[in-house]
Structures are given as C-alpha cells and as structure tokens.
Scaffold this active site. Structure first.
Site, PDB file in Angstrom:
ATOM      1  N   ASP A   8     -70.008  95.141  13.404  1.00 24.04           N
ATOM      2  CA  ASP A   8     -70.087  93.759  13.872  1.00 24.04           C
ATOM      3  C   ASP A   8     -68.856  93.472  14.746  1.00 24.04           C
ATOM      4  O   ASP A   8     -67.815  94.129  14.609  1.00 24.04           O
ATOM      5  CB  ASP A   8     -70.101  92.815  12.662  1.00 24.04           C
ATOM      6  N   TYR A  10     -67.362  89.839  16.040  1.00 27.89           N
ATOM      7  CA  TYR A  10     -66.469  88.703  15.756  1.00 27.89           C
ATOM      8  C   TYR A  10     -66.178  88.593  14.257  1.00 27.89           C
ATOM      9  O   TYR A  10     -67.081  88.467  13.449  1.00 27.89           O
ATOM     10  CB  TYR A  10     -67.069  87.404  16.280  1.00 27.89           C
ATOM     11  N   THR A  12     -64.898  90.999  12.592  1.00 27.51           N
ATOM     12  CA  THR A  12     -64.820  92.377  12.082  1.00 27.51           C
ATOM     13  C   THR A  12     -63.881  93.211  12.956  1.00 27.51           C
ATOM     14  O   THR A  12     -62.834  93.662  12.503  1.00 27.51           O
ATOM     15  CB  THR A  12     -66.229  92.995  12.023  1.00 27.51           C
ATOM     16  N   ARG A  39     -66.005  77.721  14.976  1.00 29.54           N
ATOM     17  CA  ARG A  39     -66.588  78.968  14.471  1.00 29.54           C
ATOM     18  C   ARG A  39     -67.675  78.694  13.427  1.00 29.54           C
ATOM     19  O   ARG A  39     -68.735  79.321  13.436  1.00 29.54           O
ATOM     20  CB  ARG A  39     -65.478  79.842  13.885  1.00 29.54           C
ATOM     21  N   SER A 116     -73.731  92.886  17.977  1.00 29.82           N
ATOM     22  CA  SER A 116     -73.228  91.516  17.892  1.00 29.82           C
ATOM     23  C   SER A 116     -74.282  90.468  18.235  1.00 29.82           C
ATOM     24  O   SER A 116     -75.244  90.736  18.961  1.00 29.82           O
ATOM     25  CB  SER A 116     -72.051  91.376  18.875  1.00 29.82           C
ATOM     26  N   ASN A 117     -74.053  89.272  17.704  1.00 30.39           N
ATOM     27  CA  ASN A 117     -74.783  88.085  18.147  1.00 30.39           C
ATOM     28  C   ASN A 117     -74.411  87.721  19.590  1.00 30.39           C
ATOM     29  O   ASN A 117     -75.187  87.072  20.289  1.00 30.39           O
ATOM     30  CB  ASN A 117     -74.415  86.886  17.260  1.00 30.39           C
ATOM     31  N   LYS A 150     -78.697  87.477  13.666  1.00 31.07           N
ATOM     32  CA  LYS A 150     -78.476  87.959  12.306  1.00 31.07           C
ATOM     33  C   LYS A 150     -78.437  86.760  11.355  1.00 31.07           C
ATOM     34  O   LYS A 150     -77.927  85.712  11.744  1.00 31.07           O
ATOM     35  CB  LYS A 150     -77.132  88.690  12.196  1.00 31.07           C
ATOM     36  N   SER A 174     -69.250  95.176   8.473  1.00 30.07           N
ATOM     37  CA  SER A 174     -69.043  93.783   8.879  1.00 30.07           C
ATOM     38  C   SER A 174     -68.098  93.076   7.926  1.00 30.07           C
ATOM     39  O   SER A 174     -68.043  93.398   6.734  1.00 30.07           O
ATOM     40  CB  SER A 174     -70.377  93.030   8.929  1.00 30.07           C
ATOM     41  N   ASN A 176     -68.432  89.784   7.822  1.00 28.69           N
ATOM     42  CA  ASN A 176     -69.216  88.589   7.534  1.00 28.69           C
ATOM     43  C   ASN A 176     -70.193  88.882   6.398  1.00 28.69           C
ATOM     44  O   ASN A 176     -71.124  89.688   6.554  1.00 28.69           O
ATOM     45  CB  ASN A 176     -69.964  88.156   8.789  1.00 28.69           C
ATOM     46  N   PHE A 178     -72.708  87.386   5.172  1.00 28.72           N
ATOM     47  CA  PHE A 178     -74.136  87.206   5.436  1.00 28.72           C
ATOM     48  C   PHE A 178     -74.699  88.374   6.243  1.00 28.72           C
ATOM     49  O   PHE A 178     -75.866  88.744   6.104  1.00 28.72           O
ATOM     50  CB  PHE A 178     -74.381  85.873   6.162  1.00 28.72           C
ATOM     51  N   ASP A 179     -73.846  88.967   7.090  1.00 28.49           N
ATOM     52  CA  ASP A 179     -74.264  90.084   7.929  1.00 28.49           C
ATOM     53  C   ASP A 179     -74.417  91.347   7.077  1.00 28.49           C
ATOM     54  O   ASP A 179     -75.394  92.107   7.213  1.00 28.49           O
ATOM     55  CB  ASP A 179     -73.206  90.272   9.026  1.00 28.49           C
TER      56      ASP A 179
END
Lengths: 221, 221
Positions: A8, A10, A12, A39, A116-117, A150, A174, A176, A178-179
């Site tokens: 990931d 952002y 990470t 963010r 990435s998103n 994601k 990641s 994140n 959730f990711d």
C-alpha cells in the site's frame, strides 16, 4: 516463481504526517488538525463513494476532503492555497524505513509492487519524489480500471489479474487495518505494519504477520 | 396517495450523545471520548464490511466498535460492562423535537417510517423506549433482507420495495450527511437535519431541504 510483495502507498510507504509542514505553512498552528481531518475524510469519501457506486478519482476526493476539512475547522481556503496543499500530496515523503526495506527485499529477489487508491499520476510522482523508483517493479492503481476503492474485493482482484498471480502467491503489506482486512478477506497473506501500536481492527480477517515497521518486515520475509 | 416521510434513526430521531451518561458511569471523565470513537468506528465498520461483502448485523458491529474504542483509549472493558453499554443503545433517548415533530406530521396525514442500519430489535426497542411508537407506521432495517448498509443503493431500494413506492413519492430525512447523499443519489427528495451546523458533504448529491431540527422540518413539509 519469484516472490511478490504488494505495498500500500499512503500510510505504509509514504508518511501523510509529512503533509503537516505544508498545512502549517498555510494555517499556522492548525496544520496537524487540518491533516488529521483531511486524511480521515479522504478515506471516508473513498468508502462512501464506492458504496454509492459514485466513483470519483483520488485526486478529486483529495481535493473535496481538503475543502471539507478546512470548512469544518473554520479555515478559509483560497484556490491557490488549495492547489498548493494538493500538490504537497505529490511529494509526500516516504517513511525513513521504506527505501532500505525495499532495497533489502529487491536484493533478495522479491518483486516489489505498489497498489494504491491514488491515481497513477499521484503515486508515480510520490515514488519518484521519494527516490523509491529503483525498487518498485510496478505501480498499480484502482483508477487503472476497476474504479472502486479498497477494501472492495474487485480492487484486490485487479492486483492478481494485473500481476498474473493468485492471492496466496503474494504478500500484501499495509499499515491501514482496513486494507489488511480487505486483502486477507480476498485471500492474500498479509502483513500489518502497525507503526502506531493501534488495536487490531474487528473486521474478521487477521493479518498473518504484524510488524512495527518496514525493516522488521524485511527481516522476517 | 398519502405522503410518506422516511426517517433515519441514530443521529436523526435518536441522540447518540445520550449514551454518554452510561459511558461516563463506566469510565468517569472519559464518557464523551468513548462515545465519540465508538460511534465513528461503528459507522466505519458498516461501510467497510459492506464494501468487503462481509456483513455482520448492527448489534455485532456495535459491540465490535465499542471493544475497539475502549482498547484504543486504553480502557479495560469487562464483559458485563460491555453488555451494559450495549444495552444502553436499546434505550438511546430521542431528541426532544422528535415526538412533537412526528406528532405534527401524523396529524397532517403523513405516514412516518423509520429506516435504519440497526437491527429491527434495536430500533423497535429505541422507538418504544422513547415513546415514539404511536407515530411510527413502520420500522425498516437493512437487516430485514438486504444485509448491506447505507449508503449502498440496495438499502434505499429496499425502502421503496417494502413501502410500495417510487423514490420521488417519499421524503427521506436524515442528520447523517452520507445518508442524505445516498438517498438523494438513489432518487429520493431529501431533507438534511443539520443539527450541528456541519459543512455539506462533498458527495455529489445535495439535499432538497436543509433544516436545523425536526420541528423546522415539520413546519416546512
């Protein structure tokens, strides 16, 4: 077959806290809360727009969430100031462990990719600005074709399709939660880079590996 | 045809700030931050699980988000304390304007329904505990059959199917900006009850009506 690690971007590889100095230059004394809300809202909008089936690319979402954050905090945001802050996202710094960890993994023959998103333009700019280009084999964006964020399974399916792999063949990395949950739920072995000692997310899919930073990750892969 | 108004529950008819006293009894001096993080995480989990295609009902999500919030805040949560706090959700107070506003609408022949992420058991308990039962024609829950949370279009489609209406035939009322955006995106005329003077969400679909509370809504419908 060559090992693959999918990172990931952002949070990470890239430290969104690094945006605070730009926000502080614009809003002295308020930079930290601007970036925090910016963010949080940016992520929220990716989830909400994906659920609504109303995709907008990450650049547009980043602008919208910045505008919301400033209005919510009672800060006046001119168009030039907004554009300056958005452009800071193109030069968001990497965490100091990113280059050495990627370098170690590459030296051991691991193929390192970024997923990435962010739009391709955003992520490629950040990779280049942070000097990570030599270690990154491929940049993948949800914006390339799936156009859903994601942790929707279609996002993780795109990674497999694009890299020509099955989920068990790559390690998904990641910071994140959730990711990590989305990737694990899709079938990837996952590593959660829990830099801030956060509690585990209660989303049903636990990471295979929990590390405190990317160097600890590189040491264990 | 009789006019229909569809009300969101938590944040719109029911005041989740009313949970603070229960949280405060358990965690003196920390009740407000517990409820703030609990509620934020509760919403986040509805979005994330919907995106992941990993539905869990709202009672389970409410428990998971409470556990996360307490761990994140460094608070030890025993099983009995957790159950006590969860049960407070069954008696969450209504805003003081809810009963008079619903009463006025009913007196004018408007059919008032509640549509919530909450399970039927949760919402019916809250409606009954707050004394709103006489004004509520139907309680609808995403848990009844669609098992995906707002703002997914399938949630709003269920309202229409269940009530036998097309979206333009009902006014959709919510204090939650994302819910207003989801309903508007689906085709409902919407009213945003913006109790706290928040900025408008940047989610592409603006509400038809913005009011400061439910009595102002009743006066304008």
């Amino acid at each position: 077959m060559r090992h693959v690690a999918v990172f990931d971007a952002y949070g990470t590889l890239f430290d969104t806290q690094g945006l605070i100095s730009s926000a502080e230059a614009q809003f002295p004394g308020r930079g930290e809360e601007v970036v925090r809300l910016w963010r949080a809202k940016q992520l929220e909008y990716t989830w909400l727009r994906s659920l609504m089936g109303q995709y907008e690319d990450f650049w547009a979402i980043t602008r919208a969430s910045l505008e919301f954050a400033c209005e919510a905090l009672g800060l006046s945001l001119s168009d030039p100031a907004r554009d300056r802050l958005l452009e800071a996202f193109l030069r968001v710094p990497a965490f100091s462990d990113a280059a050495p960890a990627l370098s170690q993994l590459c030296a051991r023959g691991v193929r390192c990719c970024v997923f990435s998103n962010g739009t391709r333009a955003m992520v490629e700019a950040a990779v280049s600005s942070a000097g990570l280009g030599a270690y990154v084999d491929a940049v993948l964006s949800v914006d390339d074709e799936v156009r859903v964020y994601k942790p929707h399974p279609a996002a993780y399916a795109y990674v497999c399709r694009r890299l020509g792999i099955q989920p068990p063949q790559a390690l998904f990395v990641s910071s994140n939660g959730f990711d990590v949950a989305g990737a694990a739920s899709y079938g990837f072995p996952t590593a959660w880079v829990n830099r801030r000692g956060l509690p585990a997310e209660r989303l049903g899919a636990a990471p295979a590996l929990v590390v405190q930073d990317l160097l600890h990750l590189a040491a264990q892969v």
